[in-house]
Design a protein around this motif. Structure first.
Motif, PDB file in Angstrom:
ATOM      1  N   UNK A 159      51.965  37.373  26.250  1.00 57.40           N
ATOM      2  CA  UNK A 159      51.755  38.786  26.530  1.00 57.40           C
ATOM      3  C   UNK A 159      52.597  39.161  27.744  1.00 57.40           C
ATOM      4  N   UNK A 160      53.634  39.952  27.521  1.00 62.06           N
ATOM      5  CA  UNK A 160      54.576  40.284  28.591  1.00 62.06           C
ATOM      6  C   UNK A 160      53.932  41.143  29.678  1.00 62.06           C
ATOM      7  N   UNK A 161      52.850  41.807  29.339  1.00 61.01           N
ATOM      8  CA  UNK A 161      52.185  42.688  30.307  1.00 61.01           C
ATOM      9  C   UNK A 161      51.267  41.899  31.236  1.00 61.01           C
ATOM     10  N   UNK A 162      50.501  40.977  30.662  1.00 58.20           N
ATOM     11  CA  UNK A 162      49.509  40.235  31.457  1.00 58.20           C
ATOM     12  C   UNK A 162      49.951  38.810  31.795  1.00 58.20           C
ATOM     13  N   UNK A 163      50.978  38.317  31.080  1.00 56.44           N
ATOM     14  CA  UNK A 163      51.420  36.937  31.284  1.00 56.44           C
ATOM     15  C   UNK A 163      50.543  35.928  30.566  1.00 56.44           C
ATOM     16  N   UNK A 164      49.570  36.410  29.785  1.00 56.04           N
ATOM     17  CA  UNK A 164      48.645  35.518  29.084  1.00 56.04           C
ATOM     18  C   UNK A 164      49.345  34.799  27.934  1.00 56.04           C
ATOM     19  N   UNK A 165      49.078  33.510  27.803  1.00 51.38           N
ATOM     20  CA  UNK A 165      49.621  32.711  26.711  1.00 51.38           C
ATOM     21  C   UNK A 165      48.481  32.203  25.834  1.00 51.38           C
ATOM     22  N   UNK A 166      48.761  32.057  24.544  1.00 51.36           N
ATOM     23  CA  UNK A 166      47.749  31.544  23.634  1.00 51.36           C
ATOM     24  C   UNK A 166      48.416  30.737  22.532  1.00 51.36           C
ATOM     25  N   UNK A 167      47.852  29.569  22.222  1.00 51.24           N
ATOM     26  CA  UNK A 167      48.402  28.723  21.166  1.00 51.24           C
ATOM     27  C   UNK A 167      47.746  29.033  19.824  1.00 51.24           C
ATOM     28  N   UNK A 168      48.571  29.012  18.771  1.00 53.31           N
ATOM     29  CA  UNK A 168      48.105  29.191  17.398  1.00 53.31           C
ATOM     30  C   UNK A 168      48.647  28.040  16.554  1.00 53.31           C
ATOM     31  N   UNK A 169      47.999  27.819  15.417  1.00 53.56           N
ATOM     32  CA  UNK A 169      48.423  26.730  14.541  1.00 53.56           C
ATOM     33  C   UNK A 169      48.450  27.210  13.097  1.00 53.56           C
ATOM     34  N   UNK A 170      49.540  26.859  12.405  1.00 50.93           N
ATOM     35  CA  UNK A 170      49.700  27.256  11.012  1.00 50.93           C
ATOM     36  C   UNK A 170      49.748  26.023  10.124  1.00 50.93           C
ATOM     37  N   UNK A 171      48.906  26.041   9.116  1.00 49.64           N
ATOM     38  CA  UNK A 171      48.815  24.945   8.143  1.00 49.64           C
ATOM     39  C   UNK A 171      49.422  25.406   6.831  1.00 49.64           C
ATOM     40  N   UNK A 172      50.415  24.669   6.355  1.00 49.46           N
ATOM     41  CA  UNK A 172      50.990  24.937   5.039  1.00 49.46           C
ATOM     42  C   UNK A 172      50.144  24.162   4.034  1.00 49.46           C
ATOM     43  N   UNK A 173      49.223  24.851   3.402  1.00 47.48           N
ATOM     44  CA  UNK A 173      48.309  24.229   2.447  1.00 47.48           C
ATOM     45  C   UNK A 173      49.007  24.143   1.097  1.00 47.48           C
ATOM     46  N   UNK A 174      49.636  23.011   0.838  1.00 46.18           N
ATOM     47  CA  UNK A 174      50.442  22.859  -0.372  1.00 46.18           C
ATOM     48  C   UNK A 174      49.611  22.919  -1.651  1.00 46.18           C
ATOM     49  N   UNK A 175      48.366  22.460  -1.579  1.00 42.15           N
ATOM     50  CA  UNK A 175      47.514  22.464  -2.770  1.00 42.15           C
ATOM     51  C   UNK A 175      47.250  23.880  -3.273  1.00 42.15           C
ATOM     52  N   UNK A 176      47.081  24.809  -2.338  1.00 42.94           N
ATOM     53  CA  UNK A 176      46.764  26.190  -2.708  1.00 42.94           C
ATOM     54  C   UNK A 176      47.947  27.134  -2.530  1.00 42.94           C
ATOM     55  N   UNK A 177      49.090  26.602  -2.085  1.00 41.44           N
ATOM     56  CA  UNK A 177      50.277  27.420  -1.841  1.00 41.44           C
ATOM     57  C   UNK A 177      49.944  28.566  -0.889  1.00 41.44           C
ATOM     58  N   UNK A 178      49.286  28.222   0.219  1.00 42.24           N
ATOM     59  CA  UNK A 178      48.886  29.214   1.203  1.00 42.24           C
ATOM     60  C   UNK A 178      49.402  28.830   2.588  1.00 42.24           C
ATOM     61  N   UNK A 179      49.558  29.845   3.434  1.00 38.67           N
ATOM     62  CA  UNK A 179      49.937  29.640   4.829  1.00 38.67           C
ATOM     63  C   UNK A 179      48.786  30.167   5.670  1.00 38.67           C
ATOM     64  N   UNK A 180      48.023  29.261   6.266  1.00 38.69           N
ATOM     65  CA  UNK A 180      46.803  29.650   6.964  1.00 38.69           C
ATOM     66  C   UNK A 180      46.919  29.399   8.469  1.00 38.69           C
ATOM     67  N   UNK A 181      46.588  30.401   9.266  1.00 43.35           N
ATOM     68  CA  UNK A 181      46.441  30.213  10.701  1.00 43.35           C
ATOM     69  C   UNK A 181      45.063  29.593  10.904  1.00 43.35           C
TER      70      UNK A 181
END
Length: 270
Positions: A159-181
């Motif tokens: 966040x360029x305004x507050x300087x706050x950082x946050x980590x996210x994770x994305x799983x490529x679920x090949x069985x369901x052909x989905x991209x899930x955070x």
């Protein structure tokens, strides 16, 4: 008949994986831009939002260390950090700013002037975020990591305004052909996991500032190959390793007390 059903299933899967919006099937900003003449006024909100997401994802793709990351992965990152800001959420000033930006955008798209155009990009930003408050948060390109090749990615928003950082994770679920955070920290509702953790390391606290080490289970073991093993960042303190195959339920697999060796704990202690 069977072949037709297979084709239909594939099309539905692709549609779901690449976004459920009206223009979610487009994963290339130029192709989307060239379809402008077919866009109805009522659909412009979705159209310009999709174009914004694609442009931002394509900007990430220009970083050398991200050249092998699939465009759809970067696209999902941008969508997560910058969700759509529909008209009904805007105040009167925001609606007026969006209308002004739309007039400018329409001229650029009608005349096919989209390449390296800073004015277009400025108006696009004004259109998708006229309140200039939603999109202070950006995907930090330098902190996108492929934690498990082609299957699991970590990224950090800034966040360029507050300087706050946050980590996210994305799983490529090949069985369901989905991209899930997904969340890599077990929910407090997972009573079984936390009971096990408390048994071995009652004072353990998760550190979410740093990305963990993630590895897949043994490929030749059918009972293990679909699991992801997660080890939080170690700071010479107590540490743990746990596993999951759906990022909903987790199982503690190893623990390490400060100054001691790792011990396996997956089986309940008698």
């Amino acid at each position: 008949m069977k072949r037709n059903m297979t084709i239909l299933f594939v099309l539905l899967s692709v549609s779901f994986a690449f976004g459920q919006g009206k223009y979610g099937k487009f994963l290339n900003s130029k192709k989307l831009a060239l379809s402008y003449k077919k866009v109805k006024d009522a659909d412009k909100e979705d159209y310009y939002q999709q174009y914004y997401w694609l442009v931002k994802a394509e900007q990430l793709k220009t970083f050398p260390h991200l050249k092998d990351v699939k465009p759809v992965v970067l696209y999902e990152f941008v969508k997560k950090v910058n969700p759509q800001n529909p008209t009904k959420k805007l105040d009167d000033k925001g609606k007026e700013l969006r209308k002004t930006a739309e007039l400018s955008l329409d001229q650029y798209f009608k005349n096919k002037k989209f390449a390296n155009n800073e004015v277009l990009l400025y108006n696009l930003e004004s259109y998708v975020d006229p309140s200039q408050g939603e999109y202070f948060t950006k995907v930090d390109a330098e902190r996108i990591k492929e934690l498990v090749p082609k299957e699991f990615f970590g990224f950090t928003s800034l966040n360029k305004k507050t300087g706050e950082e946050k980590n996210y994770y994305l799983w490529v679920n090949k069985k369901k052909d989905e991209y899930d955070i997904v969340d890599i920290v077990p929910s407090e509702k997972d009573k079984k996991f936390y009971a096990s953790l408390k048994q071995y390391l009652p004072k353990y606290k998760f550190e979410t500032k740093f990305m963990p080490t993630v590895k897949k289970g043994t490929r030749t073991d059918k009972t293990d190959k679909d699991f992801f093993y997660i080890m939080p960042f170690e700071q010479n303190q107590d540490n743990i390793e746990y596993k999951t195959d759906d990022f909903k339920t987790f199982t503690l697999s190893q623990v390490k007390k400060t100054g001691e060796d790792w011990i396996g704990v997956e089986k309940p202690r008698k």
